[in-house]
Design an enzyme around this catalytic site. Structure first.
Site, short mmCIF file in Angstrom:
data_model
loop_
_atom_site.label_atom_id
_atom_site.label_comp_id
_atom_site.label_asym_id
_atom_site.label_seq_id
_atom_site.Cartn_x
_atom_site.Cartn_y
_atom_site.Cartn_z
N CYS A 9 0.80 -1.21 0.00
CA CYS A 9 0.05 -0.09 0.15
C CYS A 9 0.92 1.18 0.11
O CYS A 9 2.08 0.94 -0.34
CB CYS A 9 -0.86 -0.12 1.21
N ARG A 15 -3.38 -0.83 5.37
CA ARG A 15 -3.82 -1.80 4.54
C ARG A 15 -2.93 -3.06 4.19
O ARG A 15 -3.47 -3.97 4.38
CB ARG A 15 -4.26 -1.18 3.04
N ASP A 128 -7.99 4.05 0.87
CA ASP A 128 -7.28 4.38 1.90
C ASP A 128 -7.83 4.84 3.13
O ASP A 128 -8.63 5.74 3.13
CB ASP A 128 -6.33 5.57 1.21
P1 4NP Z 1 -1.74 2.98 4.04
O1 4NP Z 1 -2.44 4.00 4.76
O2 4NP Z 1 -1.22 3.16 2.76
O3 4NP Z 1 -2.83 1.75 4.08
O4 4NP Z 1 -0.79 2.33 5.16
C1 4NP Z 1 -1.77 5.27 4.70
C2 4NP Z 1 -1.03 5.62 5.77
C3 4NP Z 1 -0.24 6.63 5.98
C4 4NP Z 1 -0.52 7.71 4.89
C5 4NP Z 1 -1.45 7.53 4.00
C6 4NP Z 1 -2.23 6.28 3.71
N1 4NP Z 1 0.05 9.13 5.01
O5 4NP Z 1 -0.30 9.84 4.15
O6 4NP Z 1 0.80 9.35 5.83
#
Ligand code: 4NP
Length: 159
Positions: A9, A15, A128
């Site tokens: 991800c 995720r 997300d």
């Molecule tokens: P992930 O979620 O991609 O599912 O781990 C996110 C975690 C952090 C961020 C965005 C999505 N961020 O912008 O820091």
């Protein structure tokens, strides 16, 4: 040779660690824990390298599975293309970011969208959840259980 799965991800704190932990859970429940399926996860970004999973994600996971999410964030790297049998992108941005690191396309066949393996949901991407509320985290778990079940069947048919 073990079948190696890499879930990817953006941050590797919501995720993809959930997908990794859910898949490990399903593999253990199916008594396939003979090291033939190995799971890992990574993020396309460097934002959270070394961080444990997001607390809100871990809470949603433990509501369903009774254990905490394990792992620390790392960034996707080119050598992952060789090291893994299948690379599962959570959304289309992740997919494009992964593919852009393989300009000749030689590993293109190893990269798939996670939701391609869903059988009960028609949504094409794992949304997300980072800037949303609790419901978003629960939806991620539901979708990933569906996709991981389909993925496990897919791998078992291949073997
Ligand atoms: P992930 O979620 O991609 O599912 O781990 C996110 C975690 C952090 C961020 C965005 C999505 N961020 O912008 O820091």
């Amino acid at each position: 040779m073990p079948y190696k799965l890499l879930f990817v991800c953006l941050g590797n704190i919501c995720r993809s660690p959930s997908a990794e932990n859910i898949m490990n859970h399903l593999v253990e429940s199916a008594r396939k824990s003979d090291n033939r399926i190995i799971c890992d996860s990574a993020g396309t970004s460097s934002y959270h390298i070394g961080s444990p999973p997001d607390r809100r994600m871990s809470a949603a996971f433990s509501n369903k599975f009774g254990t905490e999410l394990q792992g620390h964030a790392r960034q996707f790297k080119r050598s992952d293309f060789q090291d893994f049998s299948l690379i599962l992108a959570m959304d289309r941005d992740n997919y494009q970011d992964i593919i852009s690191l393989d300009p000749t396309g030689q590993y293109h066949h190893k990269v798939r969208l996670m939701c391609d393996f869903c059988t009960r949901h028609s949504i094409k991407e794992v949304p997300d959840p980072y800037y949303g509320g609790t419901e978003g985290f629960n939806q991620v778990i539901d979708l990933l259980v569906d996709a991981c079940e389909g993925l496990l069947k897919h791998i078992s048919n291949d073997e």
